[in-house]
Structures are given as C-alpha cells and as structure tokens.
Design an enzyme around this catalytic site. Structure first.
Site, PDB file in Angstrom:
ATOM      1  N   ASP A  21      54.963  67.571  49.541  1.00 50.67           N
ATOM      2  CA  ASP A  21      54.858  66.276  50.229  1.00 50.67           C
ATOM      3  C   ASP A  21      56.025  66.132  51.203  1.00 50.67           C
ATOM      4  O   ASP A  21      57.177  66.233  50.801  1.00 50.67           O
ATOM      5  CB  ASP A  21      54.893  65.159  49.175  1.00 50.67           C
ATOM      6  CG  ASP A  21      54.917  63.774  49.812  1.00 50.67           C
ATOM      7  OD1 ASP A  21      54.515  63.655  50.989  1.00 50.67           O
ATOM      8  OD2 ASP A  21      55.345  62.828  49.118  1.00 50.67           O
ATOM      9  N   ASN A  23      56.495  63.365  53.347  1.00 52.26           N
ATOM     10  CA  ASN A  23      56.857  62.012  53.788  1.00 52.26           C
ATOM     11  C   ASN A  23      56.984  60.999  52.656  1.00 52.26           C
ATOM     12  O   ASN A  23      57.001  59.791  52.893  1.00 52.26           O
ATOM     13  CB  ASN A  23      55.832  61.507  54.823  1.00 52.26           C
ATOM     14  CG  ASN A  23      54.433  61.434  54.222  1.00 52.26           C
ATOM     15  OD1 ASN A  23      54.220  61.886  53.091  1.00 52.26           O
ATOM     16  ND2 ASN A  23      53.493  60.870  54.949  1.00 52.26           N
ATOM     17  N   ASP A  25      55.000  59.933  50.320  1.00 56.61           N
ATOM     18  CA  ASP A  25      53.905  59.099  49.810  1.00 56.61           C
ATOM     19  C   ASP A  25      53.298  59.671  48.529  1.00 56.61           C
ATOM     20  O   ASP A  25      52.317  59.141  48.009  1.00 56.61           O
ATOM     21  CB  ASP A  25      52.824  58.885  50.885  1.00 56.61           C
ATOM     22  CG  ASP A  25      52.070  60.161  51.220  1.00 56.61           C
ATOM     23  OD1 ASP A  25      52.461  61.239  50.717  1.00 56.61           O
ATOM     24  OD2 ASP A  25      51.088  60.095  51.989  1.00 56.61           O
ATOM     25  N   ASP A  29      50.933  67.527  51.931  1.00 55.76           N
ATOM     26  CA  ASP A  29      50.378  67.385  53.278  1.00 55.76           C
ATOM     27  C   ASP A  29      50.652  68.644  54.106  1.00 55.76           C
ATOM     28  O   ASP A  29      51.360  69.560  53.659  1.00 55.76           O
ATOM     29  CB  ASP A  29      50.949  66.131  53.952  1.00 55.76           C
ATOM     30  CG  ASP A  29      52.453  66.030  53.788  1.00 55.76           C
ATOM     31  OD1 ASP A  29      53.135  67.040  54.064  1.00 55.76           O
ATOM     32  OD2 ASP A  29      52.965  64.971  53.348  1.00 55.76           O
ATOM     33  N   ASP A  98      38.356  76.300  53.464  1.00 52.08           N
ATOM     34  CA  ASP A  98      37.254  76.028  52.556  1.00 52.08           C
ATOM     35  C   ASP A  98      36.085  75.485  53.365  1.00 52.08           C
ATOM     36  O   ASP A  98      36.270  74.643  54.240  1.00 52.08           O
ATOM     37  CB  ASP A  98      37.686  74.979  51.518  1.00 52.08           C
ATOM     38  CG  ASP A  98      37.288  75.365  50.118  1.00 52.08           C
ATOM     39  OD1 ASP A  98      36.076  75.503  49.879  1.00 52.08           O
ATOM     40  OD2 ASP A  98      38.174  75.524  49.260  1.00 52.08           O
ATOM     41  N   ASP A 199      32.235  77.168  49.385  1.00 52.16           N
ATOM     42  CA  ASP A 199      32.060  76.427  48.142  1.00 52.16           C
ATOM     43  C   ASP A 199      30.603  76.496  47.657  1.00 52.16           C
ATOM     44  O   ASP A 199      29.677  76.226  48.433  1.00 52.16           O
ATOM     45  CB  ASP A 199      32.443  74.965  48.404  1.00 52.16           C
ATOM     46  CG  ASP A 199      32.613  74.164  47.142  1.00 52.16           C
ATOM     47  OD1 ASP A 199      33.511  74.492  46.352  1.00 52.16           O
ATOM     48  OD2 ASP A 199      31.834  73.203  46.941  1.00 52.16           O
ATOM     49  N   GLU A 256      31.794  81.531  46.789  1.00 56.63           N
ATOM     50  CA  GLU A 256      31.941  81.093  45.402  1.00 56.63           C
ATOM     51  C   GLU A 256      30.561  81.150  44.759  1.00 56.63           C
ATOM     52  O   GLU A 256      29.615  80.534  45.248  1.00 56.63           O
ATOM     53  CB  GLU A 256      32.492  79.670  45.320  1.00 56.63           C
ATOM     54  CG  GLU A 256      32.920  79.333  43.903  1.00 56.63           C
ATOM     55  CD  GLU A 256      32.998  77.837  43.619  1.00 56.63           C
ATOM     56  OE1 GLU A 256      33.667  77.467  42.654  1.00 56.63           O
ATOM     57  OE2 GLU A 256      32.363  77.038  44.334  1.00 56.63           O
ATOM     58  N   HIS A 331      42.057  76.138  41.581  1.00 56.11           N
ATOM     59  CA  HIS A 331      42.204  74.698  41.357  1.00 56.11           C
ATOM     60  C   HIS A 331      41.188  74.139  40.357  1.00 56.11           C
ATOM     61  O   HIS A 331      41.248  72.958  40.035  1.00 56.11           O
ATOM     62  CB  HIS A 331      42.057  73.977  42.700  1.00 56.11           C
ATOM     63  CG  HIS A 331      40.682  74.148  43.269  1.00 56.11           C
ATOM     64  ND1 HIS A 331      40.205  75.385  43.699  1.00 56.11           N
ATOM     65  CD2 HIS A 331      39.659  73.275  43.431  1.00 56.11           C
ATOM     66  CE1 HIS A 331      38.962  75.237  44.103  1.00 56.11           C
ATOM     67  NE2 HIS A 331      38.599  73.980  43.961  1.00 56.11           N
ATOM     68  N   ASP A 332      40.236  74.962  39.920  1.00 58.64           N
ATOM     69  CA  ASP A 332      39.235  74.514  38.947  1.00 58.64           C
ATOM     70  C   ASP A 332      39.512  75.031  37.537  1.00 58.64           C
ATOM     71  O   ASP A 332      38.739  74.745  36.619  1.00 58.64           O
ATOM     72  CB  ASP A 332      37.836  75.029  39.342  1.00 58.64           C
ATOM     73  CG  ASP A 332      37.301  74.381  40.595  1.00 58.64           C
ATOM     74  OD1 ASP A 332      37.714  73.255  40.926  1.00 58.64           O
ATOM     75  OD2 ASP A 332      36.451  75.022  41.256  1.00 58.64           O
TER      76      ASP A 332
HETATM   77  O1  TEU Z   1      33.354  74.428  42.192  1.00 55.74           O
HETATM   78  C1  TEU Z   1      32.101  74.855  41.727  1.00 55.74           C
HETATM   79  C2  TEU Z   1      31.833  74.620  40.319  1.00 55.74           C
HETATM   80  O2  TEU Z   1      30.760  74.931  39.841  1.00 55.74           O
HETATM   81  C3  TEU Z   1      32.826  73.871  39.505  1.00 55.74           C
HETATM   82  O3  TEU Z   1      32.153  72.783  38.993  1.00 55.74           O
HETATM   83  C4  TEU Z   1      33.382  74.701  38.422  1.00 55.74           C
HETATM   84  O4  TEU Z   1      32.392  75.420  37.774  1.00 55.74           O
HETATM   85  C5  TEU Z   1      34.033  73.810  37.457  1.00 55.74           C
HETATM   86  O5  TEU Z   1      34.908  72.983  38.166  1.00 55.74           O
HETATM   87  C6  TEU Z   1      34.851  74.563  36.454  1.00 55.74           C
HETATM   88  O6  TEU Z   1      35.370  73.646  35.549  1.00 55.74           O
HETATM   89  C7  TEU Z   1      33.499  74.098  43.537  1.00 55.74           C
HETATM   90  C8  TEU Z   1      34.921  73.645  43.805  1.00 55.74           C
HETATM   91  O7  TEU Z   1      35.787  74.732  43.591  1.00 55.74           O
HETATM   92  C9  TEU Z   1      35.236  72.461  42.937  1.00 55.74           C
HETATM   93  O8  TEU Z   1      36.568  72.055  43.050  1.00 55.74           O
HETATM   94  C10 TEU Z   1      34.308  71.348  43.347  1.00 55.74           C
HETATM   95  O9  TEU Z   1      34.472  70.266  42.477  1.00 55.74           O
HETATM   96  C11 TEU Z   1      32.844  71.796  43.342  1.00 55.74           C
HETATM   97  O10 TEU Z   1      32.628  73.060  43.927  1.00 55.74           O
HETATM   98  C12 TEU Z   1      32.021  70.823  44.146  1.00 55.74           C
HETATM   99  O11 TEU Z   1      32.328  70.939  45.496  1.00 55.74           O
HETATM  100 CA    CA Z   2      52.538  63.153  52.048  1.00 54.35          CA
END
Ligand code: TEU
Ligand code: CA
Length: 564
Positions: A21, A23, A25, A29, A98, A199, A256, A331-332
């Site tokens: 971050d 700034n 908030d 960013d 993405d 995605d 993906e 991130h998932d």
């Molecule tokens: O994720 C695809 C997906 O199927 C996810 O639901 C994943 O299986 C699950 O999060 C695992 O716990 C993509 C993106 O990476 C995710 O961040 C998004 O939420 C999703 O698509 C919808 O765009």
């Molecule tokens: Ca920020």
C-alpha cells in the site's frame, strides 16, 4: 524448433490488494507494486502475473469486473499501470494480466442493460431463463454455495452465475459477446501486455438446454461441472480467439482449468494445434478436500502416495505434448508451507523442500507472493475477520447444516482463501510494513519473524534458496526439458525422481516428513558419482550419496555421472 520464451521462465503472482500500500488507505495498489520492483527483480523471476486490477465492486475481490479498460480506483490509474508496465519491462520482466471473461460484475454496463427488459439489445449477453415450477431453471450449485441462478424481479427471469450472484455468466454463444472480448484483449495487447492468465476459461461453453445435474448429495443444489466445463463449443471458441487475437501477438496464455485431466491439457496446450500455452490444473489441490464434508467444504489429511500418483501421471502424460504449470499456491489456496510442509519447527526446511519440488519438475513454476519467504496460514478467531466471499458463504452454510461454530472455524482455518490474502510481510514494523493505515484484512501476527527484510539479511533464507532454484533452471536445460521418472524408493516418506536429457541426469531426493528415513539409491538408477546441485541442509563433501539418512524435510538434487 525454437523454445518459446515461457518454457524456461518462472512466474511470480501478485495479488495487488495485499502486496504493498503506497498511500495509507490500507489497500495495496499499483504505485506500491512499483516501489517493490527491485525486490521482484532480485528474486530473478521472468514474468509477473497480476490478479485483476480492473474496475470492480469487489464482491469477489476484482474477479467481478465492471470495466475491462480501466483500473480500480483504489489501485490507481491507467498512467500508474503504464509506469508499472515500463518498470517491469525495463527490468526484463514480462507482464501477464488476469483475463476474467466467463463472467462480469453485475455492475458492468452490459449487465445493467441486459437486466432492463427481455428485448434489450444486451439481453443475450448473459444467460437468462424462465423459472421451472416457481423454482430455478436447473439444480446447479454455485461455486460459492447455493443456487447458480438468481431471480430478477424486473423481468421475472433468472440469470446464471457459476460464482457469486454479482458475477453473471456471459453468453459466449452470442458472437457479439465474443467480438467485444477479442477487442478488449487486443486493446491490452496493443498496450504491451505479454499474456493472459485466463480465469475459469474452460467454463465458457455450456451444454445446450442446461440440463439438471445428477443428484448425488442431499444438498439442495448439485455439482453441474459436466455441463459447463470443457463444454461442446469450448475448443471452437478458444480456436477462434487464437485466430482472431492471439496468433497476431507473442503472448503467453495460461488457462485456469478446474477439473482438467492430462488428456484435456494435451488437447488445450499442444504446441501445434492447442489454443493455449499452459494450464493451471487442480488435481493436486483436491488431495486434502473431503467432498463428503459439510457444505462441500470438508478437509482431510493429504498423503504423499497420492501426490506422487497425481504428479507422476501428469508428468508422464505431458512429457512430449502439451505443457504444464507447477504450483502449490495462489490467491485461492491456503499457504503451501502450512498445507504440504511444516509451518512450525521445520518451516524453513520444508518451504525449501516444496520449492525444490516445484522447480525441479517439468513445467513452468509459479511463485505466489510471500511463498518465497515462507509465509504461513493465518487463523483469525472470528469469521468477522474474514473478507473472502467463498469463506464467508461456506461458513454460513456449514452452520445451517448444523456444524458447530468451532468445527466450522477449524475448517475455515484449513481451507480459507484468505490464508493467501493476508498482506505481504515486508518488515517487522506495524502491519508488517504493508501499510501505514489500517489494512483491509489483518496481517498475519507472525510478521515480526517472517518478513522480507529478515529474509534479505539471512544468507540461508528461503528467499535466497528460491533465487538459486530459479538460477539453476536457467543454466540446466535438463530441468526444462528432461524426462521425469519416479524412482521406486522406499521408505514412504521419501519422494525421489530423476530428470534425464541425453547424457545429463538429475536425481531429486525429497523427505516429506520430520522423520529421518534412510535413502537408498535404487538399482534402476546406476550411478558412480553424484555432484550436489542444491540442498536445503549443509552436506559434507565426499559422503556417499547412494545411501544416507535424510534429515527432517531434507531436499537434495544431484547430477549423476553414469557408471564406467
Ligand atoms: O477461481 C476458479 C475456481 O473455481 C475457484 O472457485 C477455486 O476453485 C476455489 O476458489 C478454490 O477454493 C477463479 C479465481 O482464481 C477466483 O479467485 C475467483 O473467485 C473465481 O475464478 C471466479 O472468478
Ligand atoms: Ca492504497
């Protein structure tokens, strides 16, 4: 044939909201990312993949896009984006964005129009159906729990949303939708983007008639993946995208691909005919999921035999055709060291072992921000501290199913996507140096011990070990192209495999446990000498590599000299 540039690349994923971050908030960013580009360069990666930075109401943290050609206000401006692009390119790092085109946000102008009336010109941009006996058009379950359909009073019909109800699915059957998407892709490519991570791209074609899914649980809604993953027109759409857009640029495409098998991967990523360059598959991510658990959010311990089986099957199937990615984190997913390693006593050793594994396989490695310093899962006390829609929805569904709050929180701690989304830990100052304000999600309390500043001052850190792994990939073609073979070594805690390219042969030995099993070179791998390439413990010179006790979570890679 010349190797495409991405085969010996290593990709670093940034989740902008949680990276840096600038700034105060509390939200990461683009200027924040720019301020850390030297750090990324120091790691030695070739490509940065940015999770979505487009305009979004953030129902699903940017995966719900309301304007594909502008930047989310909290993240900055298009001018900031250009500065980021240039900063990366000046450092020889490529930029992958993405691409979220299975669905948009319900705040996208297309959907706002579409919802207005049944004969609106944008009606067919989305998938609208009348109800069936006063209920949803079919029994599909959304990935985030509940029905995949939302009733819209204004026109008295339902629209399909495989994810949140604020993420309506686009109707790819409509050629106008496809044209709009291709235009948008060209718009970014013309601005210097080097590729896309697409995605849920294998979900863009739905089976005609949208039939009910088979009822296999006593939940009200069912898994309908067979009717929308690798659907009848998916290949056609992707081939069209390739011909219309991608064939005209040197762009990397990463699909993906939930529920993909190696056969799908070969079809999709074949060098000659496949529409994509590599896939993100999920088979190894399912190893600790218990589909019979509460609200489809169950957990079970994973085991090494299954990881070997999945990995070996994919390595063998894609040895000659197709291409793969290698990852444990994004991130998932929960943090890999907590999930597949040991985030207690052997955190550093096991983080290095997992890195060794991913970087020594055939395929392009992905590093998720913070993985390179061994960041761990978090365990917030209260569901109120969580921000992720998937987590929050499943917690509620579990309670509705009669699961106790304690048990539900235990599953959240294991599975929540927010494990990966706590802010990057830069130093030991408040909030880990991520922000001077209040972070949008709590920082993992272990930031005082686990942070970038610490990693950069410690020559034995995970960071420097990763840098070495990345360097080894650059210098050893066998790591890029060598043939993978599982060696049948007992005991069961050990995962050992070889990589062979011509006369060059590497042996990778990994102890996936805190035990001290003895490694014995199997007879099928004859070797007189082994030159140590990398290891996560000090190894004395001259010790016999053919038989030795491994230390907890020890990893070694040898270059083998053939006998005689
Ligand atoms: O994720 C695809 C997906 O199927 C996810 O639901 C994943 O299986 C699950 O999060 C695992 O716990 C993509 C993106 O990476 C995710 O961040 C998004 O939420 C999703 O698509 C919808 O765009
Ligand atoms: Ca920020």
């Amino acid at each position: 044939m010349q190797q495409p540039w991405w085969k010996d690349s290593v990709i670093y994923q940034i989740y902008p909201r949680s990276f840096m971050d600038s700034n105060g908030d509390g939200i990461g960013d683009l200027p924040g990312i720019i301020s850390r580009l030297d750090y990324i360069q120091q790691l030695g990666v070739d490509v940065v993949w940015l999770s979505p930075i487009y305009k979004s109401p953030n129902d699903d943290m940017g995966y719900d896009i309301s304007d594909y050609r502008d930047i989310m206000d909290e993240f900055g401006t298009l001018a900031d984006w250009e500065a980021l692009r240039d900063g990366l390119h000046q450092r020889g790092i490529k930029l992958v964005m993405d691409l979220v085109v299975n669905h948009t946000s319900d705040a996208h102008p297309w959907f706002r129009e579409s919802r207005k009336s049944r004969d609106n010109p944008y009606r067919d941009f989305y998938i609208w159906r009348p109800g069936r006996d006063g209920r949803e058009p079919n029994n599909w379950r959304s990935f985030f729990g509940g029905s995949a359909w939302e009733y819209d009073e204004l026109t008295g019909e339902y629209y399909l949303h495989l994810f949140s109800r604020r993420q309506p699915d686009l109707n790819w059957e409509n050629p106008q939708v496809r044209r709009e998407i291709y235009d948008m892709m060209r718009w970014w490519l013309d601005r210097g983007v080097n590729g896309f991570r697409m995605d849920v791209i294998t979900m863009i074609s739905k089976v005609e008639g949208l039939p009910d899914a088979p009822v296999v649980t006593d939940e009200p809604y069912q898994w309908g993946g067979d009717y929308f993953i690798h659907g009848p027109r998916m290949m056609e759409f992707l081939q069209e995208m390739r011909a219309e857009v991608l064939a005209h640029y040197d762009a990397l495409t990463i699909g993906e691909a939930v529920a993909a098998t190696p056969a799908h991967a070969i079809e999709l990523t074949d060098r000659e005919h496949g529409p994509l360059d590599m896939l993100i598959h999920f088979e190894h991510m399912a190893l600790d999921h218990d589909p019979g658990g509460p609200a489809g959010y169950g957990w079970r311990p994973w085991n090494l035999a299954e990881l070997k089986e999945v990995t070996t099957r994919w390595q063998e199937a894609l040895a000659e055709r197709g291409w793969n990615s290698q990852y444990f984190s994004n991130h998932d997913q929960p943090r890999q060291v907590s999930r597949f390693g040991d985030d207690g006593r052997y955190r550093v050793e096991s983080a290095k072992l997992l890195g060794t594994f991913l970087h020594m396989l055939h395929g392009t490695p992905f590093i998720y921000q913070g993985e390179e310093i061994g960041m761990t899962n978090v365990a917030f006390d209260s569901i109120d501290a969580y921000r992720d829609i998937e987590t929050i929805n499943h917690y509620r569904l579990m309670l509705e199913d009669g699961v106790s709050p304690e048990e539900a929180m235990a599953l959240v701690h294991k599975r929540s996507r927010d494990n990966a989304r706590t802010p990057m830990q830069w130093d030991a100052s408040p909030h880990g140096g991520f922000t001077t304000g209040n972070p949008w999600i709590g920082v993992n309390p272990n930031y005082r011990e686990i942070n970038v500043e610490q990693a950069l001052t410690d020559p034995n850190s995970i960071f420097y070990y990763y840098r070495e792994l990345i360097r080894l990939r650059k210098e050893n073609p066998v790591i890029i192209d060598g043939r993978y073979k599982l060696t049948l070594a007992d005991p069961p805690e050990i995962y050992a495999f070889t990589r062979t390219l011509g006369d060059d042969r590497l042996l990778v030995i990994l102890n996936f446990s805190s035990n001290q099993p003895v490694f014995n070179l199997p007879e099928e791998v004859p070797a007189e000498e082994g030159e140590l390439l990398i290891a996560n413990y000090a190894v004395e010179e001259g010790v016999d590599f053919r038989e030795f006790p491994l230390r907890p979570w020890e990893a070694r890679v040898y270059r083998l000299a053939p006998p005689g």
